[in-house]
Design a protein around this motif. Structure first.
Motif, PDB file in Angstrom:
ATOM      1  N   UNK A   1      43.443  30.935  47.516  1.00 54.94           N
ATOM      2  CA  UNK A   1      42.779  31.517  46.339  1.00 54.94           C
ATOM      3  C   UNK A   1      41.675  30.612  45.812  1.00 54.94           C
ATOM      4  N   UNK A   2      41.876  29.303  45.863  1.00 57.77           N
ATOM      5  CA  UNK A   2      40.845  28.387  45.370  1.00 57.77           C
ATOM      6  C   UNK A   2      39.600  28.420  46.247  1.00 57.77           C
ATOM      7  N   UNK A   3      39.758  28.754  47.513  1.00 54.74           N
ATOM      8  CA  UNK A   3      38.581  28.896  48.375  1.00 54.74           C
ATOM      9  C   UNK A   3      37.636  29.954  47.816  1.00 54.74           C
ATOM     10  N   UNK A   4      38.204  31.017  47.253  1.00 51.03           N
ATOM     11  CA  UNK A   4      37.389  32.073  46.643  1.00 51.03           C
ATOM     12  C   UNK A   4      36.763  31.583  45.346  1.00 51.03           C
TER      13      UNK A   4
ATOM     14  N   UNK B   1      33.627  36.348  49.679  1.00 50.32           N
ATOM     15  CA  UNK B   1      34.898  36.616  49.002  1.00 50.32           C
ATOM     16  C   UNK B   1      35.733  37.628  49.773  1.00 50.32           C
ATOM     17  N   UNK B   2      35.082  38.665  50.258  1.00 47.30           N
ATOM     18  CA  UNK B   2      35.807  39.711  50.983  1.00 47.30           C
ATOM     19  C   UNK B   2      36.488  39.144  52.220  1.00 47.30           C
ATOM     20  N   UNK B   3      35.801  38.267  52.924  1.00 42.46           N
ATOM     21  CA  UNK B   3      36.386  37.662  54.119  1.00 42.46           C
ATOM     22  C   UNK B   3      37.539  36.726  53.757  1.00 42.46           C
ATOM     23  N   UNK B   4      37.335  35.941  52.701  1.00 41.01           N
ATOM     24  CA  UNK B   4      38.376  35.007  52.284  1.00 41.01           C
ATOM     25  C   UNK B   4      39.586  35.727  51.699  1.00 41.01           C
TER      26      UNK B   4
ATOM     27  N   UNK C   1      40.849  37.608  45.347  1.00 42.75           N
ATOM     28  CA  UNK C   1      41.274  38.285  46.566  1.00 42.75           C
ATOM     29  C   UNK C   1      42.227  39.433  46.358  1.00 42.75           C
ATOM     30  N   UNK C   2      42.288  39.974  45.152  1.00 43.27           N
ATOM     31  CA  UNK C   2      43.272  41.024  44.862  1.00 43.27           C
ATOM     32  C   UNK C   2      42.619  42.363  44.489  1.00 43.27           C
ATOM     33  N   UNK C   3      41.326  42.450  44.582  1.00 43.28           N
ATOM     34  CA  UNK C   3      40.638  43.637  44.079  1.00 43.28           C
ATOM     35  C   UNK C   3      40.795  44.861  44.974  1.00 43.28           C
TER      36      UNK C   3
END
Length: 214
Positions: free
Chosen positions: A111-114, A130-133, A181-183
């Motif tokens: 999550x922190x990568x995003x 973001x989508x890839x991560x 990453x939860x959208x």
């Protein structure tokens, strides 16, 4: 006995340690502060040294850093009934500890990568990155939901809290609150788990005492 001191940085992993201390019924002093310029204030860094990251626990002359290590230390020293973490050698101990480590090494890492992409990528397609991560975060949450479905209670290992819950609650709340990453889909079971943790009397006491707010 010298007091236990928790160096508590607002809106951070520090809530894990305050919650554990409340669960263990231990007296402790909170030395807390909010960030200054998105960083811990210098006085806190000066007092603990090292990397100046928080939480930090001081137990007499013993200084412990890293929330997972602090959690294990507190359980090993003060949880003589092994209510939150089974004894060394008990296979159940390592089932629980895998979540203690996954809270940081997997869930927070992905999550922190995003979050760091949002903060530090001034050029380029941040949404595409973001989508890839997000795929890693989605896999993590799907796995957590699958494991949660196997428990007979509302926590990871039943109706009784353990140290794994103290670690995972923050990681999951952080991911959901920051929308990391939860959208792409809903995570109702994860949300319900976090609410269940935060509805415990000890978590509420830790929040009130520290002024924690994510």
């Amino acid at each position: 006995m010298p007091p236990i001191i928790v160096y508590f940085l607002g809106a951070s992993r520090s809530i894990r340690i305050a919650w554990l201390l409340e669960e263990l019924g231990l007296e402790y002093e909170v030395r807390g502060a909010e960030r200054e310029g998105n960083k811990a204030p210098q006085w806190m860094k000066d007092e603990v040294g090292g990397l100046g990251k928080f939480p930090v626990l001081k137990d007499g002359e013993v200084l412990v850093t890293e929330s997972g290590c602090i959690a294990e230390y507190l359980c090993d020293k003060y949880d003589s009934a092994h209510r939150l973490l089974p004894a060394i050698g008990d296979p159940e101990r390592y089932r629980i500890l895998q979540w203690v480590h996954a809270a940081e090494a997997t869930f927070m890492l992905h999550s922190l990568a995003i979050l760091y992409t949002r903060w530090n990528q001034p050029d380029g397609d941040v949404k595409a990155t973001e989508k890839n991560l997000a795929m890693n975060v989605e896999k993590d949450l799907a796995f957590f939901q699958s494991e949660l479905s196997k428990t007979p209670g509302k926590f990871l290992f039943g109706d009784d809290l353990c140290v794994a819950d103290a670690m995972m609650e923050f990681s999951l709340d952080f991911i959901l609150t920051r929308e990391l990453g939860v959208k792409a889909q809903e995570w109702p079971e994860v949300e319900q788990y976090v609410r269940g943790c935060q509805e415990t009397g000890t978590w509420a006491k830790a929040r009130e005492r520290t002024g924690y707010k994510l």
